[in-house]
Design a protein around this motif. Structure first.
Motif, short mmCIF file in Angstrom:
data_model
loop_
_atom_site.label_atom_id
_atom_site.label_comp_id
_atom_site.label_asym_id
_atom_site.label_seq_id
_atom_site.Cartn_x
_atom_site.Cartn_y
_atom_site.Cartn_z
N ALA A 163 3.28 -3.72 7.84
CA ALA A 163 3.27 -3.34 6.42
C ALA A 163 1.94 -2.66 6.06
CB ALA A 163 3.50 -4.57 5.55
N ARG A 164 0.82 -3.20 6.58
CA ARG A 164 -0.48 -2.56 6.34
C ARG A 164 -0.52 -1.16 6.93
NH1 ARG A 164 -2.30 -7.85 6.95
NH2 ARG A 164 -2.51 -7.65 9.19
N ARG A 165 0.03 -1.02 8.13
CA ARG A 165 0.05 0.30 8.78
C ARG A 165 0.92 1.27 7.97
NH1 ARG A 165 1.62 -0.35 14.39
NH2 ARG A 165 3.72 -0.47 13.58
N LEU A 166 2.04 0.81 7.47
CA LEU A 166 2.89 1.66 6.64
C LEU A 166 2.12 2.14 5.42
CD1 LEU A 166 5.58 2.90 5.73
CD2 LEU A 166 6.18 0.66 4.77
N ALA A 167 1.44 1.22 4.74
CA ALA A 167 0.66 1.61 3.56
C ALA A 167 -0.44 2.60 3.93
CB ALA A 167 0.05 0.38 2.90
N ARG A 168 -1.10 2.38 5.06
CA ARG A 168 -2.16 3.28 5.53
C ARG A 168 -1.61 4.67 5.85
NH1 ARG A 168 -4.16 -0.46 8.96
NH2 ARG A 168 -2.97 0.42 10.64
N ASP A 169 -0.40 4.73 6.39
CA ASP A 169 0.20 6.01 6.79
C ASP A 169 0.71 6.82 5.60
OD1 ASP A 169 -0.38 5.45 9.40
OD2 ASP A 169 1.68 4.89 9.95
N LEU A 170 0.92 6.18 4.48
CA LEU A 170 1.35 6.89 3.28
C LEU A 170 0.13 7.55 2.62
CD1 LEU A 170 3.75 4.18 1.88
CD2 LEU A 170 4.41 6.41 2.80
N ALA A 171 0.32 8.72 2.08
CA ALA A 171 -0.80 9.45 1.48
C ALA A 171 -1.52 8.63 0.41
CB ALA A 171 -0.31 10.77 0.88
N ARG A 172 -0.77 7.89 -0.38
CA ARG A 172 -1.37 7.11 -1.47
C ARG A 172 -0.80 5.70 -1.46
NH1 ARG A 172 -0.42 10.97 -6.43
NH2 ARG A 172 -1.62 9.41 -7.54
N GLY A 173 -0.72 5.12 -0.26
CA GLY A 173 -0.15 3.79 -0.11
C GLY A 173 -1.16 2.69 -0.33
N ARG A 174 -0.66 1.55 -0.74
CA ARG A 174 -1.50 0.37 -0.95
C ARG A 174 -0.69 -0.85 -0.52
NH1 ARG A 174 -3.99 -1.13 -6.74
NH2 ARG A 174 -4.09 -3.37 -6.46
N TYR A 175 -1.32 -1.73 0.23
CA TYR A 175 -0.67 -2.95 0.71
C TYR A 175 -1.17 -4.14 -0.08
CZ TYR A 175 0.45 -6.90 3.74
OH TYR A 175 0.90 -8.09 4.23
N GLU A 176 -0.24 -4.99 -0.50
CA GLU A 176 -0.55 -6.26 -1.14
C GLU A 176 0.35 -7.31 -0.49
OE1 GLU A 176 -2.51 -7.24 -3.86
OE2 GLU A 176 -3.18 -5.28 -4.61
N ALA A 177 -0.21 -8.47 -0.18
CA ALA A 177 0.54 -9.54 0.46
C ALA A 177 0.75 -10.70 -0.50
CB ALA A 177 -0.20 -10.04 1.70
N CYS A 231 2.95 -11.87 -7.11
CA CYS A 231 3.64 -10.59 -6.95
C CYS A 231 3.60 -9.78 -8.23
CB CYS A 231 5.09 -10.82 -6.50
SG CYS A 231 5.22 -11.45 -4.83
N ALA A 232 3.85 -10.44 -9.34
CA ALA A 232 3.81 -9.73 -10.63
C ALA A 232 2.42 -9.18 -10.90
CB ALA A 232 4.24 -10.67 -11.76
N ALA A 233 1.39 -9.95 -10.56
CA ALA A 233 0.01 -9.48 -10.76
C ALA A 233 -0.28 -8.27 -9.87
CB ALA A 233 -0.97 -10.61 -10.48
N ALA A 234 0.19 -8.29 -8.62
CA ALA A 234 -0.03 -7.16 -7.71
C ALA A 234 0.67 -5.91 -8.24
CB ALA A 234 0.48 -7.50 -6.32
N ILE A 235 1.88 -6.06 -8.72
CA ILE A 235 2.63 -4.92 -9.27
C ILE A 235 1.94 -4.39 -10.52
CG2 ILE A 235 4.81 -4.23 -10.33
CD1 ILE A 235 6.14 -6.32 -8.37
N THR A 236 1.47 -5.28 -11.36
CA THR A 236 0.78 -4.85 -12.58
C THR A 236 -0.51 -4.10 -12.24
OG1 THR A 236 1.71 -6.68 -13.84
CG2 THR A 236 -0.29 -5.65 -14.73
#
Length: 70
Positions: free
Chosen positions: A21-35, A50-55
């Motif tokens: 999941a971190r690699r996916l976020a890194r590979d996206l131009a403007r990706g961000r990973y939150e666990a 989860c709600a806080a991360a989305i906010t």
């Protein structure tokens, strides 16, 4: 994908391991990973996190915040 993208994943997700999941976020131009604690889907116990991360992702940095300066 060039739009800002939040990759939200469980720390114990058997379908998409956190390192993938971190690699996916890194590979996206403007990706961000939150666990979150849990598996593939947020549980009632991780719903607030989860709600806080989305906010945070949706609102973005505010003027004058440390993230806005970087």
């Amino acid at each position: 994908v060039t739009a800002p993208t939040l990759v939200l994943g469980g720390r114990a997700d058997p379908m998409l391991a956190p390192h993938d999941a971190r690699r996916l976020a890194r590979d996206l131009a403007r990706g961000r990973y939150e666990a979150f604690d849990g598996g593939s889907f947020p549980s009632p116990g991780s719903a607030a996190a989860c709600a806080a991360a989305i906010t945070r992702f949706a609102v973005g940095p505010r003027e004058g915040s440390p993230r806005a300066a970087s």
